[in-house]
Design an enzyme around this catalytic site. Sequence first.
Site, short mmCIF file in Angstrom:
data_model
loop_
_atom_site.label_atom_id
_atom_site.label_comp_id
_atom_site.label_asym_id
_atom_site.label_seq_id
_atom_site.Cartn_x
_atom_site.Cartn_y
_atom_site.Cartn_z
CG ASN A 25 -0.54 -0.31 2.51
OD1 ASN A 25 0.29 -0.96 2.37
ND2 ASN A 25 -1.48 1.03 3.53
CD GLU A 69 -1.53 5.05 4.80
OE1 GLU A 69 -1.08 5.40 5.57
OE2 GLU A 69 -2.30 3.79 5.43
CB CYS A 73 -5.46 -1.47 -1.44
SG CYS A 73 -6.65 -1.03 -0.81
CD GLU A 96 -5.81 -5.76 -0.94
OE1 GLU A 96 -4.87 -4.70 -1.63
OE2 GLU A 96 -6.44 -6.51 -0.30
CB CYS A 98 -10.41 -2.38 0.42
SG CYS A 98 -10.26 -1.82 -1.37
CB CYS A 101 -8.58 -4.67 -3.47
SG CYS A 101 -7.39 -3.17 -3.69
N1 THU Z 1 -5.17 -1.85 1.83
C1 THU Z 1 -4.54 -2.04 1.34
O1 THU Z 1 -3.55 -2.44 1.09
N2 THU Z 1 -5.66 -3.19 0.90
C2 THU Z 1 -7.18 -3.56 1.01
O2 THU Z 1 -7.42 -3.97 0.88
C3 THU Z 1 -7.72 -2.37 2.57
C4 THU Z 1 -6.47 -1.19 2.14
C5 THU Z 1 -4.03 -0.38 2.57
C6 THU Z 1 -4.51 1.14 2.34
C7 THU Z 1 -4.24 1.63 3.55
O3 THU Z 1 -3.06 2.50 3.24
C8 THU Z 1 -4.58 1.34 4.90
O4 THU Z 1 -4.56 -0.43 4.46
C9 THU Z 1 -5.72 1.28 5.74
O5 THU Z 1 -6.87 1.04 5.08
#
Ligand code: THU
Length: 130
Positions: free
Chosen positions: A42, A44, A53, A55, A86, A89
């Site tokens: 991920n 941010e 994300c 994925e 999520c 994704c």
């Molecule tokens: N996140 C992912 O990398 N994958 C997901 O499917 C859900 C959320 C990350 C995004 C963000 O940086 C952190 O998790 C908190 O939501």
Amino acid sequence: MDWEPLVAAAARVREAAYAPYSRFAVGAAVLTADGRLFVGCNVENRSFGLTLCAERAAVAAALAAGTRELAAVAVVADADPLAPPCGLCRETLAEFAGPELPILLAAPDGRRRERRLGELFPDPFRLPVR
Ligand code: THU
């Protein structure tokens, strides 16, 4: 299905996660139909909605390498319950795999759970062909 290479790769790339805001690091590994492994973490952003994300980062890496068919996905995060992909994704995975796509949810402490994309995302949108 031998998950070990995927889990190891996802756990390794998770260390590269850029998550200063949520402090929730995620690593993902995708196995493509032609047998290659790609990873993503991920990423941010200070403008929170731009967050990428793990994925989707892994899928983008696979696509950039010229493949479009996913065979398996592993996601590693330190969450209880285990963190599934999520909604965004799931939609992205559905673009490049069918409902049988195996998805392994894993945690650094060894917990694991296997799901299928069709369980997590049972009724994907299909663009009507005209
Ligand atoms: N996140 C992912 O990398 N994958 C997901 O499917 C859900 C959320 C990350 C995004 C963000 O940086 C952190 O998790 C908190 O939501």
